[in-house]
Design a protein around this motif. Structure first.
Motif, PDB file in Angstrom:
ATOM      1  N   PRO A  38       0.792  -1.238   0.000  1.00  0.00           N
ATOM      2  CA  PRO A  38       0.000   0.000   0.000  1.00  0.00           C
ATOM      3  C   PRO A  38       0.819   1.280   0.000  1.00  0.00           C
ATOM      4  CG  PRO A  38      -0.993  -1.600   1.465  1.00  0.00           C
ATOM      5  CD  PRO A  38       0.328  -2.174   1.047  1.00  0.00           C
ATOM      6  N   TYR A  39       1.992   1.260   0.595  1.00  0.00           N
ATOM      7  CA  TYR A  39       2.811   2.473   0.609  1.00  0.00           C
ATOM      8  C   TYR A  39       3.263   2.838  -0.801  1.00  0.00           C
ATOM      9  CZ  TYR A  39       2.985   2.460   5.694  1.00  0.00           C
ATOM     10  OH  TYR A  39       2.644   2.518   7.020  1.00  0.00           O
ATOM     11  N   VAL A  40       3.716   1.848  -1.553  1.00  0.00           N
ATOM     12  CA  VAL A  40       4.106   2.091  -2.949  1.00  0.00           C
ATOM     13  C   VAL A  40       2.878   2.511  -3.758  1.00  0.00           C
ATOM     14  CG1 VAL A  40       5.066   1.045  -5.034  1.00  0.00           C
ATOM     15  CG2 VAL A  40       6.020   0.461  -2.788  1.00  0.00           C
ATOM     16  N   ALA A  41       1.745   1.878  -3.486  1.00  0.00           N
ATOM     17  CA  ALA A  41       0.516   2.233  -4.193  1.00  0.00           C
ATOM     18  C   ALA A  41       0.132   3.683  -3.942  1.00  0.00           C
ATOM     19  CB  ALA A  41      -0.612   1.307  -3.747  1.00  0.00           C
ATOM     20  N   ALA A  42       0.263   4.121  -2.673  1.00  0.00           N
ATOM     21  CA  ALA A  42      -0.084   5.507  -2.332  1.00  0.00           C
ATOM     22  C   ALA A  42       0.796   6.493  -3.093  1.00  0.00           C
ATOM     23  CB  ALA A  42       0.055   5.715  -0.828  1.00  0.00           C
ATOM     24  N   GLU A  43       2.071   6.164  -3.226  1.00  0.00           N
ATOM     25  CA  GLU A  43       2.984   7.041  -3.974  1.00  0.00           C
ATOM     26  C   GLU A  43       2.585   7.114  -5.443  1.00  0.00           C
ATOM     27  OE1 GLU A  43       5.485   9.078  -3.166  1.00  0.00           O
ATOM     28  OE2 GLU A  43       4.939   8.724  -1.077  1.00  0.00           O
ATOM     29  N   LYS A  44       2.240   5.967  -6.002  1.00  0.00           N
ATOM     30  CA  LYS A  44       1.871   5.944  -7.424  1.00  0.00           C
ATOM     31  C   LYS A  44       0.532   6.623  -7.669  1.00  0.00           C
ATOM     32  CE  LYS A  44       4.746   2.088  -8.826  1.00  0.00           C
ATOM     33  NZ  LYS A  44       4.895   0.904  -9.698  1.00  0.00           N
ATOM     34  N   LEU A  45      -0.358   6.610  -6.663  1.00  0.00           N
ATOM     35  CA  LEU A  45      -1.646   7.292  -6.819  1.00  0.00           C
ATOM     36  C   LEU A  45      -1.495   8.801  -6.903  1.00  0.00           C
ATOM     37  CD1 LEU A  45      -3.922   5.213  -4.406  1.00  0.00           C
ATOM     38  CD2 LEU A  45      -4.181   5.436  -6.885  1.00  0.00           C
ATOM     39  N   ARG A  46      -0.342   9.322  -6.529  1.00  0.00           N
ATOM     40  CA  ARG A  46      -0.088  10.765  -6.686  1.00  0.00           C
ATOM     41  C   ARG A  46       0.044  11.124  -8.162  1.00  0.00           C
ATOM     42  NH1 ARG A  46       2.474  13.066  -1.730  1.00  0.00           N
ATOM     43  NH2 ARG A  46       2.529  11.394  -0.181  1.00  0.00           N
ATOM     44  N   ARG A  47       0.479  10.126  -8.965  1.00  0.00           N
ATOM     45  CA  ARG A  47       0.734  10.380 -10.386  1.00  0.00           C
ATOM     46  C   ARG A  47      -0.304   9.729 -11.300  1.00  0.00           C
ATOM     47  NH1 ARG A  47       5.483   8.571  -8.174  1.00  0.00           N
ATOM     48  NH2 ARG A  47       5.365   6.593  -9.325  1.00  0.00           N
ATOM     49  N   VAL A  48      -0.872   8.624 -10.850  1.00  0.00           N
ATOM     50  CA  VAL A  48      -1.816   7.869 -11.682  1.00  0.00           C
ATOM     51  C   VAL A  48      -3.108   7.645 -10.906  1.00  0.00           C
ATOM     52  CG1 VAL A  48      -2.233   5.696 -12.888  1.00  0.00           C
ATOM     53  CG2 VAL A  48       0.073   6.673 -12.857  1.00  0.00           C
ATOM     54  N   VAL A  49      -4.226   7.971 -11.508  1.00  0.00           N
ATOM     55  CA  VAL A  49      -5.524   7.705 -10.879  1.00  0.00           C
ATOM     56  C   VAL A  49      -6.236   6.646 -11.717  1.00  0.00           C
ATOM     57  CG1 VAL A  49      -7.718   8.650 -10.115  1.00  0.00           C
ATOM     58  CG2 VAL A  49      -5.650  10.059 -10.003  1.00  0.00           C
ATOM     59  N   PRO A  50      -6.209   5.395 -11.280  1.00  0.00           N
ATOM     60  CA  PRO A  50      -6.825   4.318 -12.056  1.00  0.00           C
ATOM     61  C   PRO A  50      -8.337   4.333 -11.933  1.00  0.00           C
ATOM     62  CG  PRO A  50      -6.006   3.461  -9.984  1.00  0.00           C
ATOM     63  CD  PRO A  50      -5.609   4.912 -10.028  1.00  0.00           C
ATOM     64  N   ASP A  51      -8.980   3.597 -12.808  1.00  0.00           N
ATOM     65  CA  ASP A  51     -10.426   3.430 -12.723  1.00  0.00           C
ATOM     66  C   ASP A  51     -10.796   2.376 -11.692  1.00  0.00           C
ATOM     67  OD1 ASP A  51     -11.110   5.229 -14.939  1.00  0.00           O
ATOM     68  OD2 ASP A  51     -10.164   3.705 -16.200  1.00  0.00           O
ATOM     69  N   VAL A  52      -9.918   1.370 -11.539  1.00  0.00           N
ATOM     70  CA  VAL A  52     -10.167   0.254 -10.632  1.00  0.00           C
ATOM     71  C   VAL A  52      -8.855  -0.169  -9.986  1.00  0.00           C
ATOM     72  CG1 VAL A  52     -10.988  -2.140 -10.435  1.00  0.00           C
ATOM     73  CG2 VAL A  52     -12.079  -0.584 -12.061  1.00  0.00           C
ATOM     74  N   ILE A  53      -8.918  -0.543  -8.715  1.00  0.00           N
ATOM     75  CA  ILE A  53      -7.753  -1.092  -8.019  1.00  0.00           C
ATOM     76  C   ILE A  53      -8.044  -2.544  -7.640  1.00  0.00           C
ATOM     77  CG2 ILE A  53      -6.319  -0.976  -5.933  1.00  0.00           C
ATOM     78  CD1 ILE A  53      -6.738   2.033  -5.906  1.00  0.00           C
ATOM     79  N   ILE A  54      -7.104  -3.434  -7.946  1.00  0.00           N
ATOM     80  CA  ILE A  54      -7.167  -4.820  -7.482  1.00  0.00           C
ATOM     81  C   ILE A  54      -6.244  -4.912  -6.279  1.00  0.00           C
ATOM     82  CG2 ILE A  54      -6.798  -7.241  -8.057  1.00  0.00           C
ATOM     83  CD1 ILE A  54      -7.153  -6.509 -10.990  1.00  0.00           C
ATOM     84  N   LEU A  55      -6.802  -5.278  -5.133  1.00  0.00           N
ATOM     85  CA  LEU A  55      -6.077  -5.151  -3.866  1.00  0.00           C
ATOM     86  C   LEU A  55      -5.990  -6.476  -3.119  1.00  0.00           C
ATOM     87  CD1 LEU A  55      -4.833  -3.171  -1.715  1.00  0.00           C
ATOM     88  CD2 LEU A  55      -7.170  -2.919  -0.821  1.00  0.00           C
ATOM     89  N   ASP A  56      -4.772  -6.840  -2.720  1.00  0.00           N
ATOM     90  CA  ASP A  56      -4.560  -8.007  -1.871  1.00  0.00           C
ATOM     91  C   ASP A  56      -4.886  -7.638  -0.431  1.00  0.00           C
ATOM     92  OD1 ASP A  56      -3.816 -10.521  -0.990  1.00  0.00           O
ATOM     93  OD2 ASP A  56      -1.673 -10.076  -0.982  1.00  0.00           O
ATOM     94  N   VAL A  57      -5.106  -8.639   0.413  1.00  0.00           N
ATOM     95  CA  VAL A  57      -5.413  -8.395   1.824  1.00  0.00           C
ATOM     96  C   VAL A  57      -4.161  -8.489   2.689  1.00  0.00           C
ATOM     97  CG1 VAL A  57      -6.675  -9.224   3.841  1.00  0.00           C
ATOM     98  CG2 VAL A  57      -7.799  -9.166   1.614  1.00  0.00           C
ATOM     99  N   GLU A  58      -3.424  -9.573   2.558  1.00  0.00           N
ATOM    100  CA  GLU A  58      -2.247  -9.807   3.394  1.00  0.00           C
ATOM    101  C   GLU A  58      -1.006  -9.281   2.697  1.00  0.00           C
ATOM    102  OE1 GLU A  58      -2.850 -14.138   3.913  1.00  0.00           O
ATOM    103  OE2 GLU A  58      -2.901 -13.668   6.060  1.00  0.00           O
ATOM    104  N   MET A  59      -0.475  -8.158   3.222  1.00  0.00           N
ATOM    105  CA  MET A  59       0.722  -7.551   2.650  1.00  0.00           C
ATOM    106  C   MET A  59       1.589  -6.991   3.767  1.00  0.00           C
ATOM    107  SD  MET A  59      -0.708  -5.537  -0.734  1.00  0.00           S
ATOM    108  CE  MET A  59      -2.099  -4.845   0.141  1.00  0.00           C
ATOM    109  N   PRO A  60       2.896  -6.837   3.503  1.00  0.00           N
ATOM    110  CA  PRO A  60       3.778  -6.261   4.522  1.00  0.00           C
ATOM    111  C   PRO A  60       3.541  -4.763   4.702  1.00  0.00           C
ATOM    112  CG  PRO A  60       4.966  -6.620   2.468  1.00  0.00           C
ATOM    113  CD  PRO A  60       3.615  -7.246   2.296  1.00  0.00           C
TER     114      PRO A  60
END
Length: 357
Positions: A38-60
């Motif tokens: 999620p931390y990397v995802a949050a950084e990328k969301l600053r530059r890219v706004v997708p229509d849909v996110i596919i998200l795992d539950v168990e992550m570091p």
């Protein structure tokens, strides 16, 4: 038409690559970004706004549910939870739906060709549904009210009814089909059903392993009994049966009693369980004794079955566009002549009961 932009968030490189291959193979969508947490995802969301996110539950570093809740508060984007959790984590995934996830899918596994092909169909259909889903405000349900209701119902309002007693009283059956957004829509319908409501049979598109927790959650909130269906279960007054994930459910009749039959088999209308399978069997074995509702969902599953129900003399209705998360299945049912009645979600239960009575 612009392609659906998809972000994939999963800590497994193998899963990310598999999901990328599935998304890239679809002609109407493409991968906008990938992230391992999620931390990397949050950084990328600053530059890219997708229509849909596919998200795992168990992550570091941060679990997917925590990220989902933060995302829904700050920047609501349709999210599909993609997880390998089944029985032991199914309650967590129910929490994900309550936190605002549009859908739940299981991770595609590198197994047989048929399994991978079915996973691809279900995932891409879920992405298409999420892309057109209406964002909904997530309002926490008051837990004290739920506990009080459960306590009162458990002590006063859930008498056990024997199957023999039901032989003469089960006359009408309510059948319901739903997909994207359906978990909350079904809750809204079942929560107001009285103890003497006709037996209810439901198909909600959901992966295997999750329907039991879904049923248990509803059972704790509703006056009626709600359970995951087992093969041969009788349809009883004051009880709702929910089709288990990965199994088709048919309504059958033996004498004066209705019961459900579970079957394996290929996808029907791109789903297993399929609403069409339930509705068509209900038309064949119950006909005019049926009151049917098709709720929010993407695609056309249930539309043809609802046509057959109406032709058999059943009472049919659809959820209206304004209250549907995705106005796909209801729209198709109306367009094909399966029903002429559309109602807001909050009035569907009352209309089903009126028709059944």
């Amino acid at each position: 038409m612009d392609k659906i932009q998809v972000m994939i968030v999963d800590d497994s490189a193998v899963v990310r690559n598999t999901l990328q291959d599935i998304v890239s193979a679809a002609p109407d969508m493409e991968v906008a970004a990938v992230a391992q947490d999620p931390y990397v995802a949050a950084e990328k969301l600053r530059r890219v706004v997708p229509d849909v996110i596919i998200l795992d539950v168990e992550m570091p570093r941060m679990d997917g549910i925590t990220f989902l809740k933060k995302l829904m508060k700050q920047h609501p984007i349709p999210v599909i939870v993609c997880s390998s959790l089944v029985q032991e984590g199914s309650q967590t995934l129910m929490n994900a739906l309550e936190a605002g996830a549009v859908d739940i899918v299981t991770k595609p596994q590198l197994g047989t060709k048929q399994f991978l092909e079915e996973s691809s169909v279900l995932l891409t259909d879920s992405i298409r549904a999420a892309a057109v889903a209406k964002p909904r405000a997530v309002t926490p349900r008051p837990s004290s009210q739920a506990r009080q209701k459960l306590t009162a119902d458990a002590i006063l309002s859930k008498p056990k009814v024997t199957r023999s007693a039901m032989a003469e009283t089960t006359e009408k059956v309510i059948v319901i089909g739903a997909s994207t957004g359906g978990t909350e829509a079904i809750r809204a319908v079942l929560e107001v059903m009285p103890l003497d409501s006709p037996g209810i049979v439901i198909v909600q598109h959901m992966p295997p392993g999750f329907t039991r927790s879904f049923a248990e959650r509803l059972d704790s909130l509703c006056a009626i009994t709600v359970k995951e269906a087992r093969n041969g279960d009788y349809v009883l007054r004051g009880q709702a049966l929910i089709a288990p994930g990965n199994a088709h459910m048919l309504l059958k009749r033996s004498g004066h009693r209705y019961y459900v039959e579970l079957k394996e088999g290929p996808l029907v209308s791109r789903h297993r369980p399929s609403v069409d399978v339930l509705f068509r069997s209900a038309a064949k074995y119950a006909g005019k004794n049926i009151a049917a509702a098709i709720l929010t969902g993407m695609g056309a599953d249930g539309a043809d079955g609802m046509v057959e129900l109406r032709q058999a003399g059943a009472w049919t209705c659809a959820q209206d566009e304004a209250t549907s998360v995705v106005y796909g299945m209801p729209k198709e049912a109306v367009a094909r002549g399966g029903t002429t009645r559309e109602y807001p979600l909050e009035t569907i239960a009352a209309n089903l009961l009126k028709a059944a009575n």
